[in-house]
Design an enzyme around this catalytic site. Structure first.
Site, mmCIF file in Angstrom:
data_model
loop_
_atom_site.group_PDB
_atom_site.id
_atom_site.type_symbol
_atom_site.label_atom_id
_atom_site.label_comp_id
_atom_site.label_asym_id
_atom_site.label_seq_id
_atom_site.Cartn_x
_atom_site.Cartn_y
_atom_site.Cartn_z
ATOM 1 N N TYR A 1 0.820 -1.214 0.000
ATOM 2 C CA TYR A 1 0.000 0.000 0.000
ATOM 3 C C TYR A 1 0.858 1.270 0.000
ATOM 4 C CZ TYR A 1 -3.349 3.548 1.321
ATOM 5 O OH TYR A 1 -4.123 4.683 1.341
ATOM 6 N N TRP B 1 1.083 5.722 -1.690
ATOM 7 C CA TRP B 1 0.735 6.708 -2.713
ATOM 8 C C TRP B 1 1.725 6.762 -3.868
ATOM 9 C CZ3 TRP B 1 -2.227 11.732 -2.858
ATOM 10 C CH2 TRP B 1 -3.490 11.578 -2.280
HETATM 11 N N1 LIG Z 1 -1.932 8.282 12.526
HETATM 12 C C1 LIG Z 1 -2.345 8.340 11.265
HETATM 13 N N2 LIG Z 1 -1.790 7.532 10.348
HETATM 14 C C2 LIG Z 1 -2.192 7.593 9.056
HETATM 15 C C3 LIG Z 1 -3.178 8.515 8.654
HETATM 16 C C4 LIG Z 1 -3.764 9.362 9.639
HETATM 17 O O1 LIG Z 1 -4.649 10.175 9.355
HETATM 18 N N3 LIG Z 1 -3.305 9.263 10.926
HETATM 19 N N4 LIG Z 1 -3.555 8.579 7.330
HETATM 20 C C5 LIG Z 1 -3.420 7.360 6.562
HETATM 21 C C6 LIG Z 1 -3.648 7.617 5.144
HETATM 22 S S1 LIG Z 1 -5.142 8.332 4.743
HETATM 23 C C7 LIG Z 1 -2.775 7.247 4.179
HETATM 24 S S2 LIG Z 1 -3.254 7.391 2.540
HETATM 25 C C8 LIG Z 1 -1.477 6.649 4.499
HETATM 26 C C9 LIG Z 1 -0.358 7.107 3.546
HETATM 27 O O2 LIG Z 1 0.709 6.240 3.613
HETATM 28 P P1 LIG Z 1 1.737 6.061 2.391
HETATM 29 O O3 LIG Z 1 1.049 6.261 1.089
HETATM 30 O O4 LIG Z 1 2.452 4.777 2.594
HETATM 31 O O5 LIG Z 1 2.726 7.272 2.661
HETATM 32 P P2 LIG Z 1 3.797 7.982 1.709
HETATM 33 O O6 LIG Z 1 4.682 8.747 2.615
HETATM 34 O O7 LIG Z 1 3.099 8.738 0.635
HETATM 35 O O8 LIG Z 1 4.598 6.760 1.110
HETATM 36 C C10 LIG Z 1 4.932 6.655 -0.236
HETATM 37 C C11 LIG Z 1 6.344 6.093 -0.338
HETATM 38 O O9 LIG Z 1 6.609 5.791 -1.703
HETATM 39 C C12 LIG Z 1 7.890 6.284 -2.069
HETATM 40 N N5 LIG Z 1 7.832 6.544 -3.528
HETATM 41 C C13 LIG Z 1 7.340 7.619 -4.180
HETATM 42 N N6 LIG Z 1 7.432 7.447 -5.511
HETATM 43 C C14 LIG Z 1 7.985 6.235 -5.714
HETATM 44 C C15 LIG Z 1 8.343 5.520 -6.903
HETATM 45 O O10 LIG Z 1 8.143 5.952 -8.033
HETATM 46 N N7 LIG Z 1 8.915 4.281 -6.724
HETATM 47 C C16 LIG Z 1 9.134 3.761 -5.481
HETATM 48 N N8 LIG Z 1 9.681 2.546 -5.411
HETATM 49 N N9 LIG Z 1 8.831 4.445 -4.348
HETATM 50 C C17 LIG Z 1 8.258 5.661 -4.473
HETATM 51 C C18 LIG Z 1 8.075 7.526 -1.231
HETATM 52 O O11 LIG Z 1 9.454 7.845 -1.097
HETATM 53 C C19 LIG Z 1 7.410 7.091 0.092
HETATM 54 O O12 LIG Z 1 8.322 6.463 0.949
HETATM 55 O O13 LIG Z 1 -1.121 6.981 5.845
HETATM 56 C C20 LIG Z 1 -2.128 6.585 6.780
HETATM 57 N N10 LIG Z 1 -1.619 6.758 8.129
HETATM 58 N N1 LIG Z 2 -1.075 18.446 2.638
HETATM 59 C C1 LIG Z 2 -1.571 17.210 2.622
HETATM 60 N N2 LIG Z 2 -2.791 16.971 2.099
HETATM 61 C C2 LIG Z 2 -3.309 15.715 2.123
HETATM 62 C C3 LIG Z 2 -2.570 14.618 2.633
HETATM 63 C C4 LIG Z 2 -1.279 14.900 3.184
HETATM 64 O O1 LIG Z 2 -0.575 13.992 3.680
HETATM 65 N N3 LIG Z 2 -0.822 16.194 3.152
HETATM 66 N N4 LIG Z 2 -3.102 13.346 2.595
HETATM 67 C C5 LIG Z 2 -4.176 13.099 1.645
HETATM 68 C C6 LIG Z 2 -4.858 11.843 1.979
HETATM 69 S S1 LIG Z 2 -4.053 10.393 1.644
HETATM 70 C C7 LIG Z 2 -6.091 11.800 2.483
HETATM 71 S S2 LIG Z 2 -6.831 10.289 2.770
HETATM 72 C C8 LIG Z 2 -6.841 13.018 2.810
HETATM 73 C C9 LIG Z 2 -7.412 12.866 4.218
HETATM 74 O O2 LIG Z 2 -8.423 13.747 4.482
HETATM 75 P P1 LIG Z 2 -8.967 13.788 5.981
HETATM 76 O O3 LIG Z 2 -9.012 12.428 6.533
HETATM 77 O O4 LIG Z 2 -10.221 14.544 6.008
HETATM 78 O O5 LIG Z 2 -7.782 14.633 6.652
HETATM 79 P P2 LIG Z 2 -7.305 14.899 8.132
HETATM 80 O O6 LIG Z 2 -6.354 16.032 8.033
HETATM 81 O O7 LIG Z 2 -6.843 13.660 8.785
HETATM 82 O O8 LIG Z 2 -8.632 15.350 8.888
HETATM 83 C C10 LIG Z 2 -9.285 16.577 8.629
HETATM 84 C C11 LIG Z 2 -9.597 17.253 9.934
HETATM 85 O O9 LIG Z 2 -10.565 16.499 10.658
HETATM 86 C C12 LIG Z 2 -10.466 16.873 12.030
HETATM 87 N N5 LIG Z 2 -10.890 15.742 12.857
HETATM 88 C C13 LIG Z 2 -10.148 14.694 13.263
HETATM 89 N N6 LIG Z 2 -10.892 13.870 14.028
HETATM 90 C C14 LIG Z 2 -12.133 14.420 14.090
HETATM 91 C C15 LIG Z 2 -13.360 14.040 14.712
HETATM 92 O O10 LIG Z 2 -13.478 13.004 15.366
HETATM 93 N N7 LIG Z 2 -14.429 14.855 14.526
HETATM 94 C C16 LIG Z 2 -14.366 16.009 13.796
HETATM 95 N N8 LIG Z 2 -15.476 16.723 13.647
HETATM 96 N N9 LIG Z 2 -13.214 16.395 13.217
HETATM 97 C C17 LIG Z 2 -12.120 15.611 13.347
HETATM 98 C C18 LIG Z 2 -9.015 17.218 12.269
HETATM 99 O O11 LIG Z 2 -8.922 18.435 13.002
HETATM 100 C C19 LIG Z 2 -8.409 17.291 10.879
HETATM 101 O O12 LIG Z 2 -7.593 18.413 10.661
HETATM 102 O O13 LIG Z 2 -5.985 14.151 2.803
HETATM 103 C C20 LIG Z 2 -5.190 14.219 1.617
HETATM 104 N N10 LIG Z 2 -4.553 15.522 1.604
HETATM 105 MO MO LIG Z 3 -5.194 8.672 2.453
#
Ligand SMILES: Nc1nc2c(c(=O)[nH]1)N[C@H]1C(S)=C(S)[C@@H](COP(=O)(O)OP(=O)(O)OC[C@H]3O[C@@H](n4cnc5c(=O)[nH]c(N)nc54)[C@H](O)[C@@H]3O)O[C@H]1N2
Ligand SMILES: Nc1nc2c(c(=O)[nH]1)N[C@H]1C(S)=C(S)[C@@H](COP(=O)(O)OP(=O)(O)OC[C@H]3O[C@@H](n4cnc5c(=O)[nH]c(N)nc54)[C@H](O)[C@@H]3O)O[C@H]1N2
Ligand SMILES: [Mo]
Length: 768
Positions: free
Chosen positions: A108, A110
């Site tokens: 998994y 991005w």
């Molecule tokens: N506590 C907490 N944890 C969370 C979340 C949260 O809200 N709270 N959010 C979750 C969510 S929504 C998501 S989507 C995940 C994201 O988790 P990930 O998608 O695993 O996070 P990234 O840091 O985007 O990891 C992408 C990796 O791919 C590598 N990469 C980029 N391009 C390439 C390429 O072309 N080739 C190769 N081989 N590698 C490449 C980058 O260097 C990086 O290490 O995290 C989750 N974790």
């Molecule tokens: N700059 C930047 N943008 C991103 C990403 C990133 O890593 N960096 N990640 C991308 C990815 S993979 C995803 S999935 C999306 C995620 O999109 P979201 O999951 O919506 O993003 P978050 O920032 O985790 O949450 C949005 C806000 O929800 C509020 N929140 C948290 N818990 C609660 C709750 O229980 N109740 C309420 N009412 N509010 C709460 C927090 O204050 C938080 O700032 O964002 C995407 N956009």
């Molecule tokens: Mo995500």
């Protein structure tokens, strides 16, 4: 013609700098460019690139049982030929002894933008050519929504594709209620490549047109507008109780839309009985909701009336479902919106992710876009994506998922490309232990980040600036010729080239490449886009012209979308893809699964940890680990732009002044955040933008465990996932529950030297 590069953060122009080296500039096509990707070519960023294949020292020495040394010992750099033989040998060996069911290739993550070089597509195609692998389902982003929404209304993807556009909202929406806000920080990205950043303009146009905004969230900054809005702080994980309290008030005042419920929904009776407390004796009224959420009863009573007195859209952030029982706020908001009767009207109803990414709410022409074919997987086993630690530690055990029972296979080899589980997974100290179980861990990475350090064999991957590709993201409405801007660093290779070498070594080269190289595949993919665009009545230029022009704008749709308007106009002709064809406020299917943690209609269930639970006596602060402002997850955490946001070199934790004062914590202090699962250091940012009782520590600081400490290591950099709970949202979706987490904080007594951004110790093997 200006050359462009597309990234998840947007389109950038590539110019020749004074020394001939390329420099990245914001694109003139983009009204609100994101700075996140501008530092990709800076020396501080490239310093940590992986330059040669590398193997963990004792693994290379054949001491395969020393898996506990992963992440703890130097790497030996080897020649590509040796690395390829080693990986091929490991794959052959595991497959011959245990079959393909022993390979976890879910991988998994991005990755990077680009339809051909997308690492996930590459690794999955390669492993399929080998006979298959154990995959994952759903995403960390919105697993609970993915699984529950098809039972209630329609798949999340379908809903995301038809969100009422910003211009329609500006015209018709009088009241916009945002649970979790509409965070501009998040709208910087779209998976596959944001193009024009539109959310800021969209929100401001609504404000100018007179839409009133109410943002219900623990963090004031989740909404930013030119103009005033009301911020209602809410205890994390309690939104469902608020929605039910609003619903009860609507019912008690007889303000619910009976005609809408009769014509478009099923199962309201069950909801009504539940709101009235028929079975459990608990009336879910505003006073009940007030006690749970911390919001005044009077405000809840008034808000219920405001919803029906106005044309109202209610948006839920994805973060709400990334918590225990995360299915519930989604079911509850749809229930509430159905009672208000405005679903399918312009500016009314619900939204499931405005602001989560840039693309939600755009009116741009949609096509699926070209995809690199992944082939057929010969292995049927999968895990719900966030069950990775369970997979590694519980082979043979059963788990529930969406009405079925499955078994965890016995994993011997883990292969990851394009994701960082030591960023994304919860309870990283648990994953750290589980990670010792597989015999072999192979990783393709660009940087010496935590996942690279946790591998046995690391193969250096190129970045999107070092290869040619086609950029496209659904709903962003552009095709981009992503031209190679610079030569690969060191001996880095494209993921495709790495898998081609492996395929050749393992006698499956033709199956993998079909005789095409990069140029051949780009044309093949572009042909797909030509066919699809013709079907949609669009005309695209030839490949040569596209490559010359650089960016193709597909334009806007003839009509701006209004979510579920077709269903509202004719619910017979436009049945929903649910069993009844209607909105299922009660689902017989879900009820039939018999899950105590996800019954047949929206309910309030206490999460394992929240500010009202017994545990809050010991750990009195709710930790919200939201998405970071200055990076995408863990990507580019070491870039100057991300580092600038840190406090004393550590991730900044937002703390309310009352909570800080109670513990003698001053702004800028180094604090220790801890609970029963782990502890980390962070830099205190004292601010009234976060409500009392809540601490915000964004995700993405590169995992930096202190190896000197015995037992559970102290994390030195501010990675919240050493604290978070690793438990599925429920037996239904088994999604990530990252936002369900209580902690305590104190001034840090020790501050060991950080190593997250050090280069690892590399030993160069004797050549020749
Ligand atoms: N506590 C907490 N944890 C969370 C979340 C949260 O809200 N709270 N959010 C979750 C969510 S929504 C998501 S989507 C995940 C994201 O988790 P990930 O998608 O695993 O996070 P990234 O840091 O985007 O990891 C992408 C990796 O791919 C590598 N990469 C980029 N391009 C390439 C390429 O072309 N080739 C190769 N081989 N590698 C490449 C980058 O260097 C990086 O290490 O995290 C989750 N974790
Ligand atoms: N700059 C930047 N943008 C991103 C990403 C990133 O890593 N960096 N990640 C991308 C990815 S993979 C995803 S999935 C999306 C995620 O999109 P979201 O999951 O919506 O993003 P978050 O920032 O985790 O949450 C949005 C806000 O929800 C509020 N929140 C948290 N818990 C609660 C709750 O229980 N109740 C309420 N009412 N509010 C709460 C927090 O204050 C938080 O700032 O964002 C995407 N956009
Ligand atoms: Mo995500």
């Amino acid at each position: 013609m200006t050359d462009h590069t597309l990234s998840h953060w947007g389109l950038y122009e590539v110019e020749a700098g004074p020394d001939g080296k390329p420099v990245l500039k914001p694109s003139r096509h983009d009204p609100d460019p994101s700075p996140i990707g501008l530092d990709q070519l800076e020396a501080d960023t490239t310093r940590l690139r992986i330059r040669r294949p590398a193997v963990r020292a004792s693994f290379l020495a054949g001491e395969r049982d020393k898996t506990h040394l992963r992440g703890q010992e130097p790497f030996v750099e080897v020649e590509w030929a040796e690395a390829i033989s080693l990986v091929a040998g490991q794959l052959d060996d595991v497959i011959s002894r245990h079959g393909n069911r022993a390979i976890f290739g879910g991988s998994y993550g991005w990755s990077s933008a680009g339809r051909f070089h997308h690492a996930q597509g590459q690794i999955h195609r390669f492993l399929n050519c080998l006979g298959g692998y154990v995959r994952h389902r759903d995403s960390y982003s919105h697993a609970a929504a993915n699984v529950v929404l098809p039972h209630i209304v329609a798949p999340l993807d379908q809903l995301m594709g038809q969100h009422t556009s910003w211009d329609v909202l500006a015209q018709h929406c009088e009241l916009f209620i945002a649970f979790g806000g509409v965070p501009l920080k998040n709208a910087q990205v779209t998976a596959g490549g944001a193009m024009r950043h539109r959310v800021k303009a969209g929100l401001n146009a609504m404000a100018r047109a007179g839409t009133r905004f109410i943002s219900i969230t623990p963090l004031r900054d989740d909404l930013k507008l030119d103009g005033a809005f009301e911020w209602i702080p809410i205890r994390p994980n309690t939104d469902t109780a608020l929605m039910l309290g609003l619903a009860h008030t609507m019912l008690a005042n007889d303000r619910h839309d009976r005609a809408f419920l009769d014509r478009y929904c099923t199962g309201f009776e069950a909801v009504r009985d539940y709101l009235l407390g028929k079975a459990d004796g608990i009336v879910k009224d505003a006073a009940w909701a007030a006690a749970i959420t911390g919001i005044a009863e009077e405000r809840i009573l008034r808000l219920s009336g405001e919803i029906v007195d106005n044309r109202t859209t209610m948006n839920v952030a994805w973060s709400l479902q990334r918590a225990r029982h995360g299915e519930q706020p989604y079911w509850a908001v749809i229930t509430l919106a159905a009672m208000a009767g405005q679903i399918g009207l312009p500016g009314g109803g619900f939204g499931v992710g405005y602001g989560a990414v840039n693309s939600v709410g755009t009116a741009q022409t949609r096509m699926g876009g070209p995809t690199f074919p992944q082939g057929r997987n010969g292995v049927a086993d999968f895990i719900p994506v966030a069950r990775i630690t369970d997979l590694l530690t519980r082979p043979g055990e059963r788990f529930d998922y969406n009405g079925q029972v499955h078994t965890y296979p016995d994993i011997r080899l883990v292969y990851w490309a394009g994701g960082n589980p030591f960023h994304h997974h919860q309870d990283l100290n648990g994953l750290l232990k589980a990670w010792q179980r597989p015999e072999t861990v192979i990783v393709h990475e660009q940087y010496w980040n935590p996942i690279a350090r946790m591998a046995d064999i690391v193969l250096p991957a190129t970045t999107s600036l070092e290869r040619n590709d086609i950029g496209y993201a659904g709903r962003e409405g552009h095709l981009v010729a992503m031209k190679k801007a610079t030569a690969p660093i060191g001996e880095a290779r494209d993921d495709f080239a790495i898998f081609r070498s492996l395929a050749s070594q393992m006698n499956i080269e033709h199956a993998f490449t079909e005789g095409r190289d990069e140029a051949g595949w780009l044309r093949w993919l572009y042909d797909q886009a030509l066919t699809e665009s013709a079907r949609l009545g669009l005309s695209l230029p030839s490949f040569e012209q596209f490559w010359e022009d650089g960016v193709i704008d597909l334009g806007d749709m003839a009509e701006s979308p209004v979510m579920l308007s077709g269903f509202r106009q004719d619910p017979q002709a436009n049945r929903l893809p649910t069993p009844s064809g209607r909105i299922e406020l009660y689902s017989k299917t879900v009820a039939g699964f018999g899950y105590d943690d996800c019954p047949g209609h929206a309910v309030w269930l206490e999460p394992d940890e929240w500010l009202g639970s017994a545990q809050s006596a010991q750990f009195p602060l709710h930790l919200v680990s939201n998405q970071p402002v200055r990076r995408l997850h863990s990507q580019l955490d070491h870039s100057p732009h991300s580092v600038e946001g840190k406090v004393g070199g550590r991730e900044a934790a937002l703390i309310n002044p009352a909570d800080a004062a109670a513990r003698g914590i001053a702004d800028g202090a180094t604090i220790r955040i801890f609970n029963q699962r782990g502890s980390c250091l962070a830099g205190a940012r004292v601010t009234d933008a976060v409500m009392a009782g809540v601490i915000i520590l964004p995700t993405g600081a590169w995992f930096d465990p202190d190896r000197i400490a015995a037992g559970v290591p102290l994390e030195r950099h501010g990675n919240p996932n050493v604290l978070t709970l690793d438990r599925g949202t429920s037996r239904l979706a088994q999604g990530s529950s990252a936002q369900t987490c209580l902690v305590e904080i104190e001034i840090a007594r020790e501050t060991p030297r950080q190593e997250a951004f050090d280069n690892p110790v590399l030993i160069t093997a004797a050549r020749g």
